[in-house]
Design a protein around this motif. Structure first.
Motif, short mmCIF file in Angstrom:
data_model
loop_
_atom_site.label_atom_id
_atom_site.label_comp_id
_atom_site.label_asym_id
_atom_site.label_seq_id
_atom_site.Cartn_x
_atom_site.Cartn_y
_atom_site.Cartn_z
N GLY A 165 0.83 -1.20 0.00
CA GLY A 165 0.00 0.00 0.00
C GLY A 165 0.86 1.25 0.00
N ASP A 182 -1.30 -0.71 5.49
CA ASP A 182 -2.27 -1.01 4.44
C ASP A 182 -1.68 -1.92 3.37
OD1 ASP A 182 -0.55 0.95 3.33
OD2 ASP A 182 -2.11 1.56 1.92
N ARG A 183 -2.60 -2.54 2.63
CA ARG A 183 -2.25 -3.38 1.50
C ARG A 183 -3.35 -3.25 0.44
NH1 ARG A 183 1.74 -3.28 3.92
NH2 ARG A 183 3.22 -4.95 4.42
N TYR A 184 -2.98 -3.55 -0.80
CA TYR A 184 -3.96 -3.65 -1.89
C TYR A 184 -4.16 -5.11 -2.24
CZ TYR A 184 -4.12 1.35 -2.87
OH TYR A 184 -4.32 2.71 -2.78
N GLU A 205 -9.67 -3.72 -7.55
CA GLU A 205 -8.67 -3.12 -6.66
C GLU A 205 -9.31 -2.86 -5.30
OE1 GLU A 205 -6.77 0.30 -8.33
OE2 GLU A 205 -6.14 -0.76 -10.15
N HIS A 220 -8.58 -1.86 -1.35
CA HIS A 220 -7.62 -1.28 -0.41
C HIS A 220 -8.03 -1.65 1.01
CE1 HIS A 220 -5.60 2.51 1.44
NE2 HIS A 220 -4.72 1.54 1.29
#
Length: 205
Positions: free
Chosen positions: A23, A29-31, A39, A41
């Motif tokens: 992210g 965070d990460r995607y 996508e 998030h």
């Protein structure tokens, strides 16, 4: 909270075909990237009184730009959950509450893009059909600011008859603007007179 491990477990729980990407907020965070270009998030927010996991789905940048240019705001697709929930539970809630509406928006926007691409292809074929016998150059629309959709291709030609032909993206009249040397004006006028008057011309005049 180990967001990498959480996101990997979520991706596996969704259906095993999602991948995890970094992210923009380090470890927070990460995607998650879905099999059809989704996508998602996943972001851990702990500056509020009660920490939350925020999950939001967004369109790829190219599709979001197309929607903005055509006055179609992107609907918000977001949910928040407790970070105490397991990745499997969060994945199930995401699949139930967030993904259906988001996927509908994604499909709708892709259909819009395809429709615009088809219209532009027709426009460009006509522009080249006009340009070829004149030895002219076709100028197709370039990038434009958000909120403005470039629709017209411009054919520029030189010689005894110099000017432009403006070809719209949507079906419509091609607008010619040209100038000629005085010695050629009568011949051009005689040529134009061979075209039948259209109902639109009669109404306007």
């Amino acid at each position: 909270m180990d967001m990498q491990a959480f996101a990997v477990a979520m991706a596996e729980a969704l259906d095993g075909t999602w991948t995890v990407e970094p992210g923009h907020h380090g470890h927070r965070d990460r995607y998650l990237i879905g099999p059809d270009g989704e996508e998602l998030h996943v972001w851990y927010s702990d500056w509020e009184k009660t920490p939350r996991l925020r999950l939001s789905a967004s369109l790829p940048a190219r599709l979001a730009t197309i929607r903005h240019r055509h006055g179609n705001p992107v609907p918000s697709h977001e949910i928040t959950v407790s970070p105490a929930k397991t990745p499997e539970t969060v994945a199930a809630e995401t699949a139930r509450l967030l993904l259906p509406g988001y996927r509908a928006t994604l499909a709708e926007t892709r259909e819009l893009k395809q429709r615009l691409d088809d219209q532009a292809a027709v426009r460009d074929r006509l522009a080249h059909a006009i340009a070829d016998p004149l030895g002219a150059t076709v100028h197709t629309p370039g990038p434009s600011p958000l909120g403005h959709d470039p629709q017209e291709a411009i054919v520029r030609y030189q010689g005894p008859l110099a000017g432009t032909a403006t070809v719209p993206r949507k079906s419509g009249h091609v607008a010619f603007a040209f100038s000629v040397a005085p010695g050629e004006a009568a011949r051009v006028a005689a040529f134009l007179a061979t075209f039948p008057r259209t109902p639109d011309w009669d109404q306007d005049h």
